[in-house]
Scaffold this motif. Sequence first.
Motif, PDB file in Angstrom:
ATOM      1  N   GLY A 131       9.278   4.404  -7.543  1.00 23.91           N
ATOM      2  CA  GLY A 131       8.969   3.600  -6.367  1.00 23.91           C
ATOM      3  C   GLY A 131       9.320   4.309  -5.068  1.00 23.91           C
ATOM      4  O   GLY A 131       8.566   4.252  -4.089  1.00 23.91           O
ATOM      5  N   GLU A 132      10.453   4.997  -5.060  1.00 26.90           N
ATOM      6  CA  GLU A 132      10.865   5.747  -3.869  1.00 26.90           C
ATOM      7  C   GLU A 132       9.865   6.854  -3.543  1.00 26.90           C
ATOM      8  O   GLU A 132       9.502   7.061  -2.373  1.00 26.90           O
ATOM      9  CB  GLU A 132      12.251   6.360  -4.094  1.00 26.90           C
ATOM     10  CG  GLU A 132      13.376   5.344  -4.150  1.00 26.90           C
ATOM     11  CD  GLU A 132      14.692   5.988  -4.557  1.00 26.90           C
ATOM     12  OE1 GLU A 132      14.734   7.239  -4.656  1.00 26.90           O
ATOM     13  OE2 GLU A 132      15.665   5.253  -4.788  1.00 26.90           O
ATOM     14  N   ILE A 133       9.412   7.562  -4.577  1.00 29.74           N
ATOM     15  CA  ILE A 133       8.472   8.670  -4.374  1.00 29.74           C
ATOM     16  C   ILE A 133       7.140   8.151  -3.844  1.00 29.74           C
ATOM     17  O   ILE A 133       6.558   8.710  -2.906  1.00 29.74           O
ATOM     18  CB  ILE A 133       8.276   9.456  -5.682  1.00 29.74           C
ATOM     19  CG1 ILE A 133       9.583  10.146  -6.084  1.00 29.74           C
ATOM     20  CG2 ILE A 133       7.155  10.483  -5.545  1.00 29.74           C
ATOM     21  CD1 ILE A 133       9.567  10.740  -7.470  1.00 29.74           C
ATOM     22  N   ILE A 134       6.650   7.073  -4.434  1.00 30.32           N
ATOM     23  CA  ILE A 134       5.370   6.499  -4.010  1.00 30.32           C
ATOM     24  C   ILE A 134       5.469   6.011  -2.568  1.00 30.32           C
ATOM     25  O   ILE A 134       4.589   6.264  -1.737  1.00 30.32           O
ATOM     26  CB  ILE A 134       4.947   5.360  -4.954  1.00 30.32           C
ATOM     27  CG1 ILE A 134       4.622   5.925  -6.346  1.00 30.32           C
ATOM     28  CG2 ILE A 134       3.738   4.607  -4.390  1.00 30.32           C
ATOM     29  CD1 ILE A 134       4.467   4.862  -7.411  1.00 30.32           C
ATOM     30  N   SER A 135       6.560   5.312  -2.259  1.00 28.21           N
ATOM     31  CA  SER A 135       6.729   4.763  -0.911  1.00 28.21           C
ATOM     32  C   SER A 135       6.874   5.854   0.149  1.00 28.21           C
ATOM     33  O   SER A 135       6.498   5.648   1.311  1.00 28.21           O
ATOM     34  CB  SER A 135       7.959   3.852  -0.865  1.00 28.21           C
ATOM     35  OG  SER A 135       7.782   2.732  -1.716  1.00 28.21           O
ATOM     36  N   SER A 136       7.393   7.006  -0.238  1.00 26.84           N
ATOM     37  CA  SER A 136       7.590   8.093   0.724  1.00 26.84           C
ATOM     38  C   SER A 136       6.274   8.656   1.233  1.00 26.84           C
ATOM     39  O   SER A 136       6.218   9.259   2.313  1.00 26.84           O
ATOM     40  CB  SER A 136       8.401   9.225   0.081  1.00 26.84           C
ATOM     41  OG  SER A 136       7.617   9.963  -0.849  1.00 26.84           O
ATOM     42  N   GLY A 137       5.208   8.504   0.454  1.00 27.10           N
ATOM     43  CA  GLY A 137       3.904   9.037   0.837  1.00 27.10           C
ATOM     44  C   GLY A 137       3.763  10.533   0.625  1.00 27.10           C
ATOM     45  O   GLY A 137       2.733  11.126   0.986  1.00 27.10           O
ATOM     46  N   LYS A 138       4.765  11.162   0.019  1.00 26.40           N
ATOM     47  CA  LYS A 138       4.760  12.616  -0.172  1.00 26.40           C
ATOM     48  C   LYS A 138       3.532  13.093  -0.935  1.00 26.40           C
ATOM     49  O   LYS A 138       2.983  14.160  -0.651  1.00 26.40           O
ATOM     50  CB  LYS A 138       6.032  13.037  -0.907  1.00 26.40           C
ATOM     51  CG  LYS A 138       6.118  14.520  -1.219  1.00 26.40           C
ATOM     52  CD  LYS A 138       7.404  14.842  -1.953  1.00 26.40           C
ATOM     53  CE  LYS A 138       7.478  16.330  -2.306  1.00 26.40           C
ATOM     54  NZ  LYS A 138       8.735  16.649  -3.039  1.00 26.40           N
ATOM     55  N   PHE A 139       3.123  12.301  -1.910  1.00 29.84           N
ATOM     56  CA  PHE A 139       1.983  12.696  -2.743  1.00 29.84           C
ATOM     57  C   PHE A 139       0.714  11.900  -2.427  1.00 29.84           C
ATOM     58  O   PHE A 139      -0.223  11.880  -3.216  1.00 29.84           O
ATOM     59  CB  PHE A 139       2.336  12.541  -4.228  1.00 29.84           C
ATOM     60  CG  PHE A 139       3.441  13.458  -4.672  1.00 29.84           C
ATOM     61  CD1 PHE A 139       3.258  14.827  -4.714  1.00 29.84           C
ATOM     62  CD2 PHE A 139       4.674  12.946  -5.033  1.00 29.84           C
ATOM     63  CE1 PHE A 139       4.271  15.681  -5.122  1.00 29.84           C
ATOM     64  CE2 PHE A 139       5.703  13.781  -5.443  1.00 29.84           C
ATOM     65  CZ  PHE A 139       5.506  15.157  -5.481  1.00 29.84           C
ATOM     66  N   GLY A 140       0.705  11.252  -1.296  1.00 30.99           N
ATOM     67  CA  GLY A 140      -0.471  10.494  -0.906  1.00 30.99           C
ATOM     68  C   GLY A 140      -0.557   9.153  -1.614  1.00 30.99           C
ATOM     69  O   GLY A 140       0.420   8.638  -2.146  1.00 30.99           O
ATOM     70  N   LYS A 141      -1.764   8.604  -1.621  1.00 30.05           N
ATOM     71  CA  LYS A 141      -1.989   7.286  -2.195  1.00 30.05           C
ATOM     72  C   LYS A 141      -2.249   7.363  -3.705  1.00 30.05           C
ATOM     73  O   LYS A 141      -2.657   8.394  -4.227  1.00 30.05           O
ATOM     74  CB  LYS A 141      -3.181   6.615  -1.504  1.00 30.05           C
ATOM     75  CG  LYS A 141      -2.961   6.376  -0.010  1.00 30.05           C
ATOM     76  CD  LYS A 141      -4.200   5.760   0.622  1.00 30.05           C
ATOM     77  CE  LYS A 141      -4.004   5.537   2.117  1.00 30.05           C
ATOM     78  NZ  LYS A 141      -5.220   4.962   2.746  1.00 30.05           N
ATOM     79  N   ILE A 241       0.952   7.653 -13.448  1.00 30.26           N
ATOM     80  CA  ILE A 241       0.489   7.281 -12.114  1.00 30.26           C
ATOM     81  C   ILE A 241      -0.053   8.532 -11.439  1.00 30.26           C
ATOM     82  O   ILE A 241       0.693   9.481 -11.179  1.00 30.26           O
ATOM     83  CB  ILE A 241       1.625   6.678 -11.274  1.00 30.26           C
ATOM     84  CG1 ILE A 241       2.271   5.494 -12.018  1.00 30.26           C
ATOM     85  CG2 ILE A 241       1.103   6.231  -9.907  1.00 30.26           C
ATOM     86  CD1 ILE A 241       3.526   4.968 -11.352  1.00 30.26           C
ATOM     87  N   THR A 242      -1.353   8.560 -11.178  1.00 33.79           N
ATOM     88  CA  THR A 242      -1.984   9.701 -10.525  1.00 33.79           C
ATOM     89  C   THR A 242      -2.134   9.418  -9.039  1.00 33.79           C
ATOM     90  O   THR A 242      -2.662   8.377  -8.652  1.00 33.79           O
ATOM     91  CB  THR A 242      -3.367   9.992 -11.131  1.00 33.79           C
ATOM     92  OG1 THR A 242      -3.223  10.216 -12.532  1.00 33.79           O
ATOM     93  CG2 THR A 242      -3.985  11.226 -10.488  1.00 33.79           C
ATOM     94  N   LEU A 243      -1.644  10.354  -8.222  1.00 34.38           N
ATOM     95  CA  LEU A 243      -1.743  10.231  -6.773  1.00 34.38           C
ATOM     96  C   LEU A 243      -2.609  11.355  -6.212  1.00 34.38           C
ATOM     97  O   LEU A 243      -3.022  12.250  -6.949  1.00 34.38           O
ATOM     98  CB  LEU A 243      -0.348  10.262  -6.136  1.00 34.38           C
ATOM     99  CG  LEU A 243       0.584   9.122  -6.583  1.00 34.38           C
ATOM    100  CD1 LEU A 243       1.597   9.630  -7.590  1.00 34.38           C
ATOM    101  CD2 LEU A 243       1.300   8.505  -5.396  1.00 34.38           C
ATOM    102  N   GLU A 244      -2.860  11.319  -4.931  1.00 34.34           N
ATOM    103  CA  GLU A 244      -3.753  12.288  -4.307  1.00 34.34           C
ATOM    104  C   GLU A 244      -3.216  13.719  -4.360  1.00 34.34           C
ATOM    105  O   GLU A 244      -3.984  14.684  -4.446  1.00 34.34           O
ATOM    106  CB  GLU A 244      -3.996  11.903  -2.846  1.00 34.34           C
ATOM    107  CG  GLU A 244      -4.755  10.591  -2.692  1.00 34.34           C
ATOM    108  CD  GLU A 244      -4.795  10.130  -1.246  1.00 34.34           C
ATOM    109  OE1 GLU A 244      -5.879   9.688  -0.806  1.00 34.34           O
ATOM    110  OE2 GLU A 244      -3.750  10.192  -0.562  1.00 34.34           O
ATOM    111  N   LYS A 245      -1.907  13.882  -4.358  1.00 37.41           N
ATOM    112  CA  LYS A 245      -1.323  15.223  -4.321  1.00 37.41           C
ATOM    113  C   LYS A 245      -0.331  15.468  -5.448  1.00 37.41           C
ATOM    114  O   LYS A 245       0.514  16.356  -5.369  1.00 37.41           O
ATOM    115  CB  LYS A 245      -0.614  15.437  -2.977  1.00 37.41           C
ATOM    116  CG  LYS A 245      -1.519  15.280  -1.764  1.00 37.41           C
ATOM    117  CD  LYS A 245      -0.719  15.394  -0.475  1.00 37.41           C
ATOM    118  CE  LYS A 245      -1.605  15.139   0.739  1.00 37.41           C
ATOM    119  NZ  LYS A 245      -0.814  15.194   2.007  1.00 37.41           N
TER     120      LYS A 245
END
Length: 343
Positions: A131-141, A241-245
């Motif tokens: 949750g922390e990683i997703i919320s940080s936006g480091k890897f996008g949406k 969970i796959t993110l943009e980056k």
Amino acid sequence: MEELRAGIAGFGIVGKKRQECIDKNPHIKLIAVCDEKLSGSGVINGQVKYHDNYKDLLKEDIDVLFVCMPNYMAPDVTIAGLEKSMHVFCEKPPGRNIGDIARVIGVEKQTTGKLMYGFNHRYHDSVQKAGEIISSGKFGKIINMRGVYGKSKLVTFNQTQWRTQHDLAGGGVLLDQGIHMVDLMRLFAGDFSQVYSFISNSYWGYDVEDNAYALMKTNSGIVAMLNSSATQWRHQFKLDITLEKGAIILSGILSGSKSYGDEILTVISADTINDNGNPKEKIYKYNQDYSWDREVEYFINSIVNESCIEQGSSQDAYDTMQLVSKIYSADMEWSEHNSSYYE
């Protein structure tokens, strides 16, 4: 403030687990429990009173009630506690269907006690780190999610047979176990507006499902795939969970049975130009389960500090149950024969 006085309705495996959490918390003390397997009334270890029914338990001088009851009883016991102005913590699921949780919320609005539901997986280290990683936006949406949560049969780990009976349980493996994965998908992605599913009870032959397969999409375009299974011969918990980056993989989860493997979080940093499908990974491995203590601590702190319950609120429970209901209803053949249970 004075020490809160707690009661536990349902003193089985989960109830005893909650007692351990209560005993560690300086703001609360267990004074009474109830369970149908207990005989009459009495005292355990010279300190904790016991009863064989929840009505006698609720006659005790209790500030906080922990409800660890079967699905068909949980809503009524929760309502009874709220009507006595108690703060209530109820295990998942909140009931058998949407109607059950709606009844509880109707009473909650007219009472003063706090109400929280036990979606325990939110408090695991791997989930909180994700949750922390997703919320940080480091890897996008988030682009998509794929989740599998499965065990080898409907009744495991000394659970009781009511879980196989539709009128008592309300649902099978999806409502009993898969609801955790549904809740996490909602937590990370938000609400899903489109739902397609196949629901099956073709293997074990009970009148509740032993497999649920769902394909879901949010209004923002996040797609999630879910399999909740009671024919997973090697028990499994996995959420990709796959993110943009990059990507996050939650694999295994610490539990009392220790059958879901080590709790591991894999964080993948994607370089779409140079890594050629072989990106860098960072692995986090967790060997202690603090989720139960954290969850109770959060609930008690909300009482002590008079703060709002934002994790595991009745609205959270309603929204998760609503999505579970959508999964059941999206299979037209299944819902045609079981519609009354998902309304």
